[in-house]
Design a protein around this motif. Structure first.
Motif, PDB file in Angstrom:
ATOM      1  N   TYR A 191       6.545  -4.459  -2.003  1.00  0.00           N
ATOM      2  CA  TYR A 191       5.523  -3.525  -2.482  1.00  0.00           C
ATOM      3  C   TYR A 191       4.236  -3.732  -1.696  1.00  0.00           C
ATOM      4  CZ  TYR A 191       8.662  -2.976  -6.433  1.00  0.00           C
ATOM      5  OH  TYR A 191       9.757  -2.736  -7.208  1.00  0.00           O
ATOM      6  N   SER A 192       3.422  -2.697  -1.714  1.00  0.00           N
ATOM      7  CA  SER A 192       2.091  -2.762  -1.136  1.00  0.00           C
ATOM      8  C   SER A 192       1.108  -2.346  -2.228  1.00  0.00           C
ATOM      9  CB  SER A 192       2.000  -1.818   0.066  1.00  0.00           C
ATOM     10  OG  SER A 192       0.709  -1.857   0.616  1.00  0.00           O
ATOM     11  N   ILE A 193       0.205  -3.248  -2.570  1.00  0.00           N
ATOM     12  CA  ILE A 193      -0.831  -2.957  -3.559  1.00  0.00           C
ATOM     13  C   ILE A 193      -2.074  -2.596  -2.766  1.00  0.00           C
ATOM     14  CG2 ILE A 193      -2.201  -3.884  -5.462  1.00  0.00           C
ATOM     15  CD1 ILE A 193       0.154  -5.751  -6.070  1.00  0.00           C
ATOM     16  N   ILE A 207      -5.398  -4.418   1.038  1.00  0.00           N
ATOM     17  CA  ILE A 207      -3.976  -4.116   1.093  1.00  0.00           C
ATOM     18  C   ILE A 207      -3.244  -5.441   0.917  1.00  0.00           C
ATOM     19  CG2 ILE A 207      -2.075  -3.236   2.479  1.00  0.00           C
ATOM     20  CD1 ILE A 207      -4.136  -1.477   3.939  1.00  0.00           C
ATOM     21  N   ILE A 208      -2.428  -5.528  -0.126  1.00  0.00           N
ATOM     22  CA  ILE A 208      -1.713  -6.762  -0.439  1.00  0.00           C
ATOM     23  C   ILE A 208      -0.219  -6.483  -0.359  1.00  0.00           C
ATOM     24  CG2 ILE A 208      -1.267  -8.503  -2.215  1.00  0.00           C
ATOM     25  CD1 ILE A 208      -4.102  -7.812  -3.323  1.00  0.00           C
ATOM     26  N   SER A 209       0.495  -7.229   0.470  1.00  0.00           N
ATOM     27  CA  SER A 209       1.945  -7.103   0.582  1.00  0.00           C
ATOM     28  C   SER A 209       2.597  -8.059  -0.405  1.00  0.00           C
ATOM     29  CB  SER A 209       2.406  -7.441   2.000  1.00  0.00           C
ATOM     30  OG  SER A 209       1.831  -6.559   2.917  1.00  0.00           O
ATOM     31  N   LEU A 264       2.678   0.668  -4.275  1.00  0.00           N
ATOM     32  CA  LEU A 264       3.595   1.494  -3.491  1.00  0.00           C
ATOM     33  C   LEU A 264       4.823   0.685  -3.076  1.00  0.00           C
ATOM     34  CD1 LEU A 264       0.859   3.077  -1.202  1.00  0.00           C
ATOM     35  CD2 LEU A 264       1.817   4.031  -3.304  1.00  0.00           C
ATOM     36  N   LYS A 265       6.002   1.236  -3.330  1.00  0.00           N
ATOM     37  CA  LYS A 265       7.233   0.553  -2.935  1.00  0.00           C
ATOM     38  C   LYS A 265       7.437   0.718  -1.445  1.00  0.00           C
ATOM     39  CE  LYS A 265      11.132   0.754  -5.361  1.00  0.00           C
ATOM     40  NZ  LYS A 265      12.415   1.265  -5.870  1.00  0.00           N
ATOM     41  N   ALA A 266       7.678  -0.404  -0.741  1.00  0.00           N
ATOM     42  CA  ALA A 266       7.890  -0.379   0.703  1.00  0.00           C
ATOM     43  C   ALA A 266       9.371  -0.399   1.055  1.00  0.00           C
ATOM     44  CB  ALA A 266       7.183  -1.572   1.362  1.00  0.00           C
ATOM     45  N   GLY A 267      10.213  -0.889   0.157  1.00  0.00           N
ATOM     46  CA  GLY A 267      11.651  -0.953   0.415  1.00  0.00           C
ATOM     47  C   GLY A 267      12.286  -2.043  -0.418  1.00  0.00           C
ATOM     48  N   CYS A 268      13.622  -2.082  -0.404  1.00  0.00           N
ATOM     49  CA  CYS A 268      14.345  -3.086  -1.183  1.00  0.00           C
ATOM     50  C   CYS A 268      15.422  -3.734  -0.331  1.00  0.00           C
ATOM     51  CB  CYS A 268      15.021  -2.450  -2.407  1.00  0.00           C
ATOM     52  SG  CYS A 268      13.847  -1.848  -3.630  1.00  0.00           S
ATOM     53  N   ASN A 269      15.757  -4.985  -0.635  1.00  0.00           N
ATOM     54  CA  ASN A 269      16.855  -5.680   0.041  1.00  0.00           C
ATOM     55  C   ASN A 269      18.165  -5.124  -0.487  1.00  0.00           C
ATOM     56  OD1 ASN A 269      14.952  -7.290   1.281  1.00  0.00           O
ATOM     57  ND2 ASN A 269      15.148  -8.932  -0.217  1.00  0.00           N
TER      58      ASN A 269
END
Length: 194
Positions: free
Chosen positions: A93-95, A141-143, A188-193
């Motif tokens: 996620y990205s905050i 921006i926090i990953s 914001l969702k960036a992707g999933c494993n």
């Protein structure tokens, strides 16, 4: 006679089971009585005050937490991303966005009992306002992921659901008049494993 006894026991079982189930649901829910919602973030501003609703008082007593008073701060919890999907540990996620005025704030990923997710990594499992790299407009921006990221990185580990807990200390937003203009960061969702 036996029919009346059976019906009475059935009515008692339904009443006690339904009442207990509804109380359990209200204590587990992050919405409901006394909650305010800003974007995906939910808070209970009265939880540490004498004006707290009975469910908030029961939540504090059951979990044994030290609730912040209104003048001390306010904790927001997010269980969904900005797309409305449940937060998952196996996803990244990205905050992103600005943070309201506060003397100090913390952000951590939590399990279902709102305890910090221990990652086993040699990096803190929480971020705080004094160590964040900021954008020129003072936003951040926090990953959030299991894999290291440049900039502000909040590590998580494992699989299953998670929550984000964002706590503001000594902030004007804790007053009832300060909540109307508050904007909190997006998740914001960036992707999933796979």
């Amino acid at each position: 006679m036996l029919k009346n006894v059976f019906l009475t026991l059935l009515a008692l079982a339904i009443a006690i089971g339904g009442g207990g189930g509804s109380v359990w649901y209200m204590l587990e829910a992050q919405e409901g009585v006394g909650a305010i919602r800003i974007g995906m973030w939910t808070a209970f501003p009265d939880i540490g005050t004498p004006e707290a609703d009975p469910y908030s008082k029961a939540r504090v007593a059951r979990e044994g937490v030290l609730a912040l008073g209104r003048a001390e701060g306010l904790a927001f919890v997010a269980k969904q991303d900005s797309g409305g999907e449940q937060l998952r540990r196996e996803c990244s996620y990205s905050i992103e966005g600005g943070f309201p005025t506060a003397r100090f704030w913390t952000l951590y990923a939590a399990d279902q009992s709102l305890d910090v997710i221990v990652t086993g990594k040699p990096r803190p499992a929480a971020l705080q306002s004094y160590e964040i790299l900021r954008q020129p407009d003072n936003s951040a921006i926090i990953s959030v992921s299991n894999n290291p990221s440049p900039g502000n990185w909040l590590p998580v580990q494992g699989t299953g659901t998670m929550y984000f807990v964002l706590t503001f200390y000594d902030t004007p937003i804790a007053s009832s008049t300060g909540l109307s203009d508050v904007v909190l960061p997006q998740i914001l969702k960036a992707g999933c494993n796979a």
